[in-house]
Design a protein around this motif. Structure first.
Motif, mmCIF file in Angstrom:
data_model
loop_
_atom_site.group_PDB
_atom_site.id
_atom_site.type_symbol
_atom_site.label_atom_id
_atom_site.label_comp_id
_atom_site.label_asym_id
_atom_site.label_seq_id
_atom_site.Cartn_x
_atom_site.Cartn_y
_atom_site.Cartn_z
ATOM 1 N N SER A 1 -1.118 16.710 10.975
ATOM 2 C CA SER A 1 -2.092 15.741 11.479
ATOM 3 C C SER A 1 -1.965 14.450 10.681
ATOM 4 N N PHE A 2 -2.443 13.353 11.252
ATOM 5 C CA PHE A 2 -2.380 12.065 10.551
ATOM 6 C C PHE A 2 -3.240 12.091 9.286
ATOM 7 N N VAL A 3 -4.419 12.692 9.368
ATOM 8 C CA VAL A 3 -5.303 12.780 8.203
ATOM 9 C C VAL A 3 -4.650 13.619 7.102
ATOM 10 N N ASP A 4 -4.091 14.764 7.478
ATOM 11 C CA ASP A 4 -3.411 15.585 6.477
ATOM 12 C C ASP A 4 -2.236 14.833 5.857
ATOM 13 N N LYS B 1 -1.539 11.855 -2.548
ATOM 14 C CA LYS B 1 -1.370 12.738 -3.703
ATOM 15 C C LYS B 1 0.042 12.599 -4.270
ATOM 16 N N GLU B 2 1.049 12.594 -3.389
ATOM 17 C CA GLU B 2 2.438 12.504 -3.837
ATOM 18 C C GLU B 2 2.758 11.163 -4.499
ATOM 19 N N VAL C 1 -4.257 8.140 -11.716
ATOM 20 C CA VAL C 1 -3.162 7.438 -11.040
ATOM 21 C C VAL C 1 -1.846 7.699 -11.775
ATOM 22 N N VAL C 2 -0.834 8.068 -10.989
ATOM 23 C CA VAL C 2 0.522 8.214 -11.509
ATOM 24 C C VAL C 2 1.457 7.440 -10.581
ATOM 25 N N LEU D 1 0.834 -1.188 0.000
ATOM 26 C CA LEU D 1 0.000 0.000 0.000
ATOM 27 C C LEU D 1 0.875 1.246 0.000
ATOM 28 N N PRO D 2 0.431 2.300 -0.651
ATOM 29 C CA PRO D 2 1.198 3.546 -0.627
ATOM 30 C C PRO D 2 1.128 4.208 0.746
ATOM 31 N N GLY D 3 2.165 4.952 1.075
ATOM 32 C CA GLY D 3 2.191 5.639 2.358
ATOM 33 C C GLY D 3 3.478 6.414 2.528
#
Length: 149
Positions: free
Chosen positions: A46-49, A56-57, A95-96, A36-38
């Motif tokens: 914040s964790f959500v941000d 996005k990155e 998706v990129v 999974l991406p991360g």
């Protein structure tokens, strides 16, 4: 006994589109394979941000309403490494891939056919369960042991 410790915070996100999940064919030698991406939570973020920014990155997608679905953790020298586990089903964009690895939509039914990271099955079990919330490693008698709860 000291009640605080050093902690390194990161996020992972399971982006689902019906019966498909977005995976990254990770290129780094540590934790190589489909996952999974991360990424890391930045100071004061914040964790959500962090999960919104990281998605996005790494994927090019804007995710909406990510839901915290669990925590993964393991010991590191002087503390612990904590991964906040999120799931998102609402997103927009194209998706990129990134220099972290190539992104690919994979059907859940095909997951057993691809080379995933070592603990991917346990990770998904926690993230897709209504009854589980934690995936952790402990070191017992010099051996790493996975515990799901």
């Amino acid at each position: 006994m000291r009640r605080t410790e050093n902690a390194e915070f990161t996020v992972l996100c399971l982006i689902e589109d019906g019966s498909r999940v977005l995976l990254q064919d990770r290129v780094k030698a540590d934790w190589k394979g489909y996952t999974l991406p991360g990424g890391h939570v930045e100071n004061g973020e914040s964790f959500v941000d962090a999960v919104i920014r990281e998605m996005k990155e790494e994927t090019g997608l804007d995710i909406y309403e990510p839901k915290l679905v669990g925590v993964k953790q393991f010991p590191i020298e002087g503390g612990r490494y904590i991964v906040m586990l999120y799931k998102a089903t609402k997103f927009s964009g194209e998706v990129v891939s990134s220099d972290e690895g190539r992104m690919e939509w994979v059907e859940y039914s095909r997951l057993s056919e691809i080379n995933t990271v070592d603990d991917f099955e346990e990770l998904l079990e926690v993230m897709n369960s209504d009854n589980l919330s934690e995936f952790r490693y402990i070191i017992e008698d010099g051996e790493w042991k996975a515990i799901i709860g």
